[in-house]
Design an enzyme around this catalytic site. Sequence first.
Site, short mmCIF file in Angstrom:
data_model
loop_
_atom_site.label_atom_id
_atom_site.label_comp_id
_atom_site.label_asym_id
_atom_site.label_seq_id
_atom_site.Cartn_x
_atom_site.Cartn_y
_atom_site.Cartn_z
N SER A 118 0.86 -1.13 -0.02
CA SER A 118 -0.06 0.06 -0.05
C SER A 118 0.92 1.32 -0.01
CB SER A 118 -0.94 0.09 1.39
OG SER A 118 -1.75 -1.14 1.43
N HIS A 139 -0.98 -2.69 -7.05
CA HIS A 139 -1.78 -2.23 -5.68
C HIS A 139 -3.21 -2.47 -5.94
CE1 HIS A 139 -2.95 0.91 -2.38
NE2 HIS A 139 -3.21 -0.29 -2.02
N GLU A 151 -3.71 0.06 -8.99
CA GLU A 151 -2.71 1.18 -8.96
C GLU A 151 -1.19 0.51 -9.45
OE1 GLU A 151 -1.94 3.10 -5.18
OE2 GLU A 151 -1.88 5.03 -6.25
N ASN A 189 -3.17 5.90 -1.33
CA ASN A 189 -2.97 6.12 0.17
C ASN A 189 -2.51 7.59 0.60
OD1 ASN A 189 -4.28 3.88 1.29
ND2 ASN A 189 -2.78 2.55 0.31
N1 LIG Z 1 -6.22 -4.59 3.84
C1 LIG Z 1 -6.37 -3.85 2.73
O1 LIG Z 1 -7.62 -3.08 2.28
C2 LIG Z 1 -5.43 -3.56 1.88
C3 LIG Z 1 -5.60 -2.91 0.38
C4 LIG Z 1 -4.58 -2.85 -0.58
C5 LIG Z 1 -3.19 -3.59 -0.17
N2 LIG Z 1 -3.15 -3.85 0.96
C6 LIG Z 1 -1.46 -4.49 1.22
O2 LIG Z 1 -1.57 -5.81 0.99
C7 LIG Z 1 -0.91 -6.50 1.82
C8 LIG Z 1 -1.44 -7.78 2.55
O3 LIG Z 1 -2.49 -7.23 3.25
P1 LIG Z 1 -3.64 -7.70 3.80
O4 LIG Z 1 -4.73 -6.92 4.67
O5 LIG Z 1 -4.15 -8.99 3.09
O6 LIG Z 1 -2.92 -8.51 5.31
P2 LIG Z 1 -3.29 -9.99 6.20
O7 LIG Z 1 -2.68 -9.54 7.53
O8 LIG Z 1 -4.63 -9.97 6.02
O9 LIG Z 1 -2.72 -11.02 5.59
C9 LIG Z 1 -1.11 -11.18 5.29
C10 LIG Z 1 -0.84 -12.80 5.00
O10 LIG Z 1 0.44 -12.82 4.83
C11 LIG Z 1 0.81 -14.11 5.58
N3 LIG Z 1 2.22 -13.97 5.44
C12 LIG Z 1 3.03 -12.87 6.45
N4 LIG Z 1 4.35 -13.26 6.17
C13 LIG Z 1 4.43 -14.26 5.06
C14 LIG Z 1 5.70 -14.74 4.56
N5 LIG Z 1 6.93 -14.32 4.71
N6 LIG Z 1 5.22 -15.76 3.58
C15 LIG Z 1 3.98 -15.87 3.21
N7 LIG Z 1 2.91 -15.50 3.91
C16 LIG Z 1 3.29 -14.60 4.92
C17 LIG Z 1 0.09 -13.96 6.70
O11 LIG Z 1 0.14 -15.25 7.33
C18 LIG Z 1 -1.20 -13.34 6.46
O12 LIG Z 1 -2.05 -14.65 5.91
C19 LIG Z 1 -0.05 -5.46 2.64
O13 LIG Z 1 1.22 -5.24 2.05
C20 LIG Z 1 -1.20 -4.49 2.52
O14 LIG Z 1 -0.74 -3.10 2.75
C21 LIG Z 1 -4.24 -4.04 1.85
#
Ligand SMILES: NC(=O)c1ccc[n+]([C@@H]2O[C@H](COP(=O)([O-])OP(=O)(O)OC[C@H]3O[C@@H](n4cnc5c(N)ncnc54)[C@H](O)[C@@H]3O)[C@@H](O)[C@H]2O)c1
Length: 281
Positions: A118, A139, A151, A189
Amino acid sequence: MIKTVGVIGAGTMGNGIAQVFAQAGLTVRLVDIAQPLLDRARKTIEKSLSKFVEKGTLTPEERNAALKRLTTATSIDELGEADYVVEAIVEDADAKRALFTSLDAVVKREAILASNTSSISITLLGAATKRPDKVLGMHFMNPVPLMPLVEMIRGHATSAESMRIASDLCVTLGKTPIEAADYPGFIANRILMPMINEANFAVMEGVGTPEAIDNVMKLGMNHPMGPLTLADFIGLDVCLAILNVLHDGFGDPKYRPCPLLRRMVAAGQLGRKSGRGFYTY
Ligand SMILES: NC(=O)c1ccc[n+]([C@@H]2O[C@H](COP(=O)([O-])OP(=O)(O)OC[C@H]3O[C@@H](n4cnc5c(N)ncnc54)[C@H](O)[C@@H]3O)[C@@H](O)[C@H]2O)c1
């Protein structure tokens, strides 16, 4: 030609990303650190695809075919065949850098490595590999199966060819790619998080209740969802991580994360995913 896609991280975003690739006819391997997380992600994907079937936008055969194209794994060593990888693990620069270095060693040389970050610098992630020309930001927005925007972030060393391939891939997914330069928070963001942060300050200072603040933005500004509902939806930990990147990256106090947001995250109130944030779920 991109046929096989690896998605790493099966959380809120990763399962949606895996789903849209599988729906578009690509072979997908979804990776997370433990099998129960992958099982849960698969259930979420099944549910989401079934909703499309109920709505009549997908046939039961298409749903079953999409599910068949999706496999899971607990190690990135299983991504040797991938033509394209999307990383969607925690929003932590050190964790992402370490993963990109490991990925670079196991994924074939010509594959593109994309991050769903993000806010974290794509240039920094590219520099953790020996193929910075093939590292870029992709993104997606939450919920991935429904939101049309992706994005696209070009790092300092990302090639025009990599950006073209990735943008074409977005179109294959039925999404609209919009390019942004590699500065903290990119476009989405950089604009969204200061608003969410300000809404947090407004709660902390007692300007209004969460309901009042959300309703002002909905009824007065025509936003489909108030900023605090949206923060709960995104995850308060994710919001805090992004604000920290903006604050560190620009060195500008206007991005200072609200102390109330810090306190809620410390208390484990992370929004929807923990059952409690500004609202209870
Ligand atoms: N939540 C949102 O609305 C949103 C929107 C756009 C982008 N993002 C981005 O997407 C990414 C993920 O966010 P999220 O909300 O899905 O997080 P989340 O916490 O829901 O999920 C993250 C997952 O990654 C896994 N993980 C962590 N380290 C790991 C590794 N080394 N190898 C394999 N798996 C691993 C965890 O077990 C977990 O299941 C982040 O970079 C976040 O900034 C989030």
